[in-house]
Design a protein around this motif. Structure first.
Motif, short mmCIF file in Angstrom:
data_model
loop_
_atom_site.label_atom_id
_atom_site.label_comp_id
_atom_site.label_asym_id
_atom_site.label_seq_id
_atom_site.Cartn_x
_atom_site.Cartn_y
_atom_site.Cartn_z
N TRP A 96 -57.57 20.61 -17.90
CA TRP A 96 -58.62 20.85 -16.92
C TRP A 96 -58.60 22.29 -16.44
CZ3 TRP A 96 -56.65 22.45 -12.27
CH2 TRP A 96 -55.34 22.07 -11.96
N LEU A 97 -59.77 22.72 -15.95
CA LEU A 97 -59.94 24.00 -15.26
C LEU A 97 -60.63 23.71 -13.94
CD1 LEU A 97 -61.23 26.42 -18.03
CD2 LEU A 97 -59.05 26.55 -16.83
N LEU A 98 -60.09 24.20 -12.87
CA LEU A 98 -60.69 24.05 -11.55
C LEU A 98 -61.22 25.40 -11.10
CD1 LEU A 98 -59.64 22.03 -8.56
CD2 LEU A 98 -59.87 24.48 -8.23
N ARG A 99 -62.47 25.42 -10.68
CA ARG A 99 -63.09 26.64 -10.15
C ARG A 99 -63.37 26.44 -8.68
NH1 ARG A 99 -64.34 32.07 -11.51
NH2 ARG A 99 -65.54 32.76 -9.71
N GLU A 100 -62.74 27.28 -7.86
CA GLU A 100 -62.94 27.26 -6.42
C GLU A 100 -63.81 28.45 -6.03
OE1 GLU A 100 -60.08 26.87 -2.49
OE2 GLU A 100 -59.25 27.65 -4.34
N ALA A 101 -64.72 28.24 -5.09
CA ALA A 101 -65.57 29.34 -4.64
C ALA A 101 -64.74 30.38 -3.89
CB ALA A 101 -66.68 28.81 -3.74
N VAL A 102 -65.04 31.64 -4.13
CA VAL A 102 -64.41 32.74 -3.40
C VAL A 102 -65.52 33.58 -2.75
CG1 VAL A 102 -62.30 32.83 -4.76
CG2 VAL A 102 -64.28 34.16 -5.50
N GLY A 103 -65.15 34.43 -1.82
CA GLY A 103 -66.13 35.17 -1.04
C GLY A 103 -66.66 36.44 -1.65
N SER A 104 -66.05 36.92 -2.74
CA SER A 104 -66.52 38.18 -3.31
C SER A 104 -66.09 38.30 -4.77
CB SER A 104 -65.93 39.37 -2.54
OG SER A 104 -64.53 39.44 -2.76
N LEU A 105 -66.73 39.22 -5.46
CA LEU A 105 -66.39 39.49 -6.86
C LEU A 105 -64.95 39.99 -6.98
CD1 LEU A 105 -67.31 39.65 -9.78
CD2 LEU A 105 -68.21 41.94 -9.30
N GLU A 106 -64.48 40.71 -5.98
CA GLU A 106 -63.10 41.22 -6.00
C GLU A 106 -62.07 40.08 -5.95
OE1 GLU A 106 -65.88 44.15 -5.25
OE2 GLU A 106 -65.52 42.49 -3.88
N GLU A 107 -62.45 38.94 -5.41
CA GLU A 107 -61.55 37.79 -5.34
C GLU A 107 -61.67 36.85 -6.55
OE1 GLU A 107 -60.99 36.49 -0.86
OE2 GLU A 107 -63.11 36.58 -1.42
N ASP A 108 -62.53 37.20 -7.49
CA ASP A 108 -62.78 36.34 -8.64
C ASP A 108 -61.51 36.00 -9.42
OD1 ASP A 108 -64.71 35.02 -10.50
OD2 ASP A 108 -63.88 36.50 -11.90
N TRP A 109 -60.57 36.90 -9.44
CA TRP A 109 -59.32 36.70 -10.20
C TRP A 109 -58.56 35.47 -9.76
CZ3 TRP A 109 -54.70 36.46 -7.67
CH2 TRP A 109 -54.69 36.90 -6.35
N LYS A 110 -58.71 35.03 -8.54
CA LYS A 110 -57.92 33.89 -8.03
C LYS A 110 -58.74 32.61 -7.93
CE LYS A 110 -58.61 34.86 -3.11
NZ LYS A 110 -57.93 35.07 -1.84
N ALA A 111 -59.95 32.58 -8.49
CA ALA A 111 -60.85 31.45 -8.32
C ALA A 111 -60.64 30.32 -9.31
CB ALA A 111 -62.29 31.92 -8.38
N THR A 112 -59.98 30.57 -10.43
CA THR A 112 -59.83 29.55 -11.47
C THR A 112 -58.37 29.20 -11.66
OG1 THR A 112 -61.79 30.37 -12.59
CG2 THR A 112 -60.34 28.96 -13.87
N ARG A 113 -58.09 27.90 -11.68
CA ARG A 113 -56.72 27.41 -11.91
C ARG A 113 -56.68 26.66 -13.22
NH1 ARG A 113 -54.70 25.56 -6.04
NH2 ARG A 113 -56.01 26.95 -4.89
#
Length: 113
Positions: A96-113
Motif C-alpha cells: 500500500w501507499l498512503l497519501r496524506e495532505a500537506v500544506g505546501s509543495l515544500e512539504e510534499d516530501w513527507k506526504a507519502t508513506r
C-alpha cells in the motif's frame, strides 16, 4: 479459485468487507481500520477497486483505494494478489501507499508513506 467478496482481517486487526463484486471485476465495500494517523478511534471508510479477471485457473491480482475522509485527509491505494493454500485457505497479499495532505509543495516530501 480465490473469491474477493466477503470479510477479510489483516495482521493489524483491521477489517475489510467486499460486499459488491461485479462480473467485470469492479468491487466496492468498506474498510474498518484499527490503525489511524491521528491515533483516534477506528472509523469505517468506503473502498472501491477492480480485480483482474482470469479464467477458472490462476490467482487474481487486484487494486483498491480507501478514502479516509471521515477522520483524516488521506487516501490509501492497495495492490495485491489472492492465493489459496493447500488447506483451501484464501489469503490476500498486498502492498500500500498512503497519501496524506500537506500544506505546501515544500512539504510534499513527507506526504507519502
Amino acid at each position: 479459485q480465490c473469491q474477493l467478496n466477503g470479510l477479510w482481517r489483516n495482521d493489524q486487526g483491521s477489517l475489510m468487507e467486499i460486499s459488491v463484486l461485479r462480473d467485470n471485476g469492479d468491487f466496492q465495500g468498506q474498510y474498518l481500520t484499527r490503525v489511524t494517523l491521528s491515533g483516534g478511534c477506528a472509523q469505517i471508510s468506503p473502498l472501491k477497486g477492480a480485480q483482474q479477471q482470469l479464467g477458472e485457473e490462476g490467482w487474481p491480482t487486484f487494486a483498491f483505494s480507501v478514502r479516509w475522509d471521515k477522520f483524516s485527509n488521506a487516501t490509501t491505494a492497495f495492490v495485491g494478489q489472492c492465493f489459496v493454500d493447500a488447506a483451501g485457505r484464501e489469503t490476500l497479499t498486498t502492498m500500500w501507499l498512503l497519501r496524506e495532505a500537506v500544506g505546501s509543495l515544500e512539504e510534499d516530501w513527507k506526504a507519502t508513506r
